[in-house]
Design a protein around this motif. Structure first.
Motif, PDB file in Angstrom:
ATOM      1  N   LYS A  90       0.815  -1.216   0.000  1.00 51.70           N
ATOM      2  CA  LYS A  90       0.000   0.000   0.000  1.00 51.70           C
ATOM      3  C   LYS A  90       0.849   1.266   0.000  1.00 51.70           C
ATOM      4  CE  LYS A  90      -3.684  -2.038   2.752  1.00 51.70           C
ATOM      5  NZ  LYS A  90      -4.372  -1.922   4.042  1.00 51.70           N
ATOM      6  N   GLY A  91       2.149   1.120   0.221  1.00 48.40           N
ATOM      7  CA  GLY A  91       3.011   2.295   0.293  1.00 48.40           C
ATOM      8  C   GLY A  91       2.888   2.966   1.635  1.00 48.40           C
ATOM      9  N   GLU A  92       3.292   4.209   1.665  1.00 46.97           N
ATOM     10  CA  GLU A  92       3.320   4.951   2.924  1.00 46.97           C
ATOM     11  C   GLU A  92       3.216   6.430   2.601  1.00 46.97           C
ATOM     12  OE1 GLU A  92       6.495   4.318   6.150  1.00 46.97           O
ATOM     13  OE2 GLU A  92       7.411   5.732   4.737  1.00 46.97           O
ATOM     14  N   ALA A  93       2.214   7.105   3.150  1.00 47.02           N
ATOM     15  CA  ALA A  93       2.117   8.555   3.000  1.00 47.02           C
ATOM     16  C   ALA A  93       2.814   9.196   4.195  1.00 47.02           C
ATOM     17  CB  ALA A  93       0.655   8.989   2.942  1.00 47.02           C
ATOM     18  N   LYS A  94       3.400  10.365   3.973  1.00 46.08           N
ATOM     19  CA  LYS A  94       4.074  11.027   5.083  1.00 46.08           C
ATOM     20  C   LYS A  94       4.064  12.531   4.922  1.00 46.08           C
ATOM     21  CE  LYS A  94       8.109   9.003   3.357  1.00 46.08           C
ATOM     22  NZ  LYS A  94       9.352   8.341   3.590  1.00 46.08           N
ATOM     23  N   LEU A  95       4.162  13.177   6.053  1.00 45.27           N
ATOM     24  CA  LEU A  95       4.362  14.619   6.125  1.00 45.27           C
ATOM     25  C   LEU A  95       5.798  14.812   6.593  1.00 45.27           C
ATOM     26  CD1 LEU A  95       1.035  15.471   7.958  1.00 45.27           C
ATOM     27  CD2 LEU A  95       1.600  16.101   5.604  1.00 45.27           C
TER      28      LEU A  95
ATOM     29  N   ILE B 298       3.995   9.714   9.729  1.00 47.55           N
ATOM     30  CA  ILE B 298       3.783   8.612   8.794  1.00 47.55           C
ATOM     31  C   ILE B 298       2.429   7.950   9.056  1.00 47.55           C
ATOM     32  CG2 ILE B 298       4.779   6.429   7.984  1.00 47.55           C
ATOM     33  CD1 ILE B 298       7.495   7.548   9.132  1.00 47.55           C
ATOM     34  N   ASP B 299       1.794   7.454   7.985  1.00 45.69           N
ATOM     35  CA  ASP B 299       0.445   6.897   8.123  1.00 45.69           C
ATOM     36  C   ASP B 299       0.389   5.379   8.301  1.00 45.69           C
ATOM     37  OD1 ASP B 299       0.973   5.995   5.536  1.00 45.69           O
ATOM     38  OD2 ASP B 299      -0.968   6.630   4.741  1.00 45.69           O
ATOM     39  N   ARG B 300       1.530   4.698   8.378  1.00 42.64           N
ATOM     40  CA  ARG B 300       1.528   3.240   8.580  1.00 42.64           C
ATOM     41  C   ARG B 300       2.709   2.852   9.436  1.00 42.64           C
ATOM     42  NH1 ARG B 300       2.095   0.152   3.488  1.00 42.64           N
ATOM     43  NH2 ARG B 300       1.732  -1.590   4.860  1.00 42.64           N
ATOM     44  N   GLU B 301       2.547   1.736  10.151  1.00 44.17           N
ATOM     45  CA  GLU B 301       3.682   1.197  10.894  1.00 44.17           C
ATOM     46  C   GLU B 301       4.713   0.667   9.903  1.00 44.17           C
ATOM     47  OE1 GLU B 301       2.797  -1.537  14.035  1.00 44.17           O
ATOM     48  OE2 GLU B 301       1.017  -0.400  14.613  1.00 44.17           O
ATOM     49  N   HIS B 302       5.964   0.731  10.291  1.00 46.61           N
ATOM     50  CA  HIS B 302       7.032   0.270   9.409  1.00 46.61           C
ATOM     51  C   HIS B 302       7.061  -1.249   9.348  1.00 46.61           C
ATOM     52  CE1 HIS B 302      11.349  -0.646   8.435  1.00 46.61           C
ATOM     53  NE2 HIS B 302      10.942   0.044   7.394  1.00 46.61           N
ATOM     54  N   ASP B 303       7.107  -1.780   8.136  1.00 48.10           N
ATOM     55  CA  ASP B 303       7.273  -3.213   7.901  1.00 48.10           C
ATOM     56  C   ASP B 303       8.507  -3.380   7.021  1.00 48.10           C
ATOM     57  OD1 ASP B 303       7.248  -5.866   7.163  1.00 48.10           O
ATOM     58  OD2 ASP B 303       5.162  -5.858   6.461  1.00 48.10           O
ATOM     59  N   PRO B 304       9.633  -3.809   7.595  1.00 46.18           N
ATOM     60  CA  PRO B 304      10.877  -3.936   6.822  1.00 46.18           C
ATOM     61  C   PRO B 304      10.745  -4.804   5.572  1.00 46.18           C
ATOM     62  CG  PRO B 304      11.300  -4.261   9.163  1.00 46.18           C
ATOM     63  CD  PRO B 304       9.809  -4.196   8.990  1.00 46.18           C
ATOM     64  N   ALA B 305       9.787  -5.740   5.558  1.00 45.26           N
ATOM     65  CA  ALA B 305       9.597  -6.604   4.390  1.00 45.26           C
ATOM     66  C   ALA B 305       9.109  -5.814   3.173  1.00 45.26           C
ATOM     67  CB  ALA B 305       8.607  -7.720   4.719  1.00 45.26           C
TER      68      ALA B 305
END
Length: 182
Positions: free
Chosen positions: A67-72, A133-140
């Motif tokens: 889903k990607g990651e949106a960020k400010l 950031i809008d999602r928790e980090h998933d290194p995978a």
């Protein structure tokens, strides 16, 4: 706070109006109502992070699959050159990049939608960069392209002083573009 559209599809710049007086300055760095008016869900941003970088350091170019990651992104101390590359194959700006200076004078916040590579170079000693950031980090889901990839042609303004081992070992834009179907 004014909202401007960036050069790439979906990218926004939030420009506050810092108030200066004899004590220093005051500025609003985030406003949920303004974000909502610009089409963002302010409650979607679940994680705040900060990095401190030495002048000349490059962090990036990083992205996320799935889903990607949106960020400010904003620079709370010093200045950075922030760089984005659109990696959304169906986007009208796929493969294009943009750069914007973020600093502790104008306090512009850059909205980076999901589906972008992101990186920056510290222009000052030091530079503190804040991310919401809008999602928790998933290194995978981590994606990375070398900061000096010849196909991206990013014009970093300073000599490069520091780059992480991970960033030095990152793949190429041609490789990632093929994988994404672009």
């Amino acid at each position: 706070m004014k909202v401007e559209h960036g050069e790439l599809d979906g990218v926004l710049l939030f420009r506050p109006t810092p108030h200066h007086d004899s004590r220093g300055l005051f500025t609003r760095t985030f406003d949920a109502a303004v974000a909502a008016e610009a089409g963002l869900d302010p409650g979607a941003f679940i994680q705040d992070s900060q990095s401190r970088s030495r002048r000349g350091t490059i962090r990036g170019m990083h992205g996320r699959s799935g889903k990607g990651e949106a960020k400010l992104v904003r620079c709370a101390r010093g200045a950075i050159l922030d760089v984005l590359v659109d990696i959304r194959p169906q986007s009208p700006t796929f493969g294009r990049g943009m750069a914007v200076r973020l600093d502790d004078e104008d306090f512009v916040t850059l909205y980076v939608p999901a589906g972008f590579l992101h990186g920056f170079q510290a222009l000052t000693e030091p530079a503190d960069t804040c991310y919401r950031i809008d999602r928790e980090h998933d290194p995978a889901e981590d994606l990375a392209v070398r900061y000096d990839d010849p196909d991206l042609r990013i014009a970093w303004p300073l000599p490069v002083t520091e780059v992480s081992r991970r960033d030095l070992e990152a793949g190429s834009w041609a490789e990632l573009s093929r994988r994404l179907g672009g």
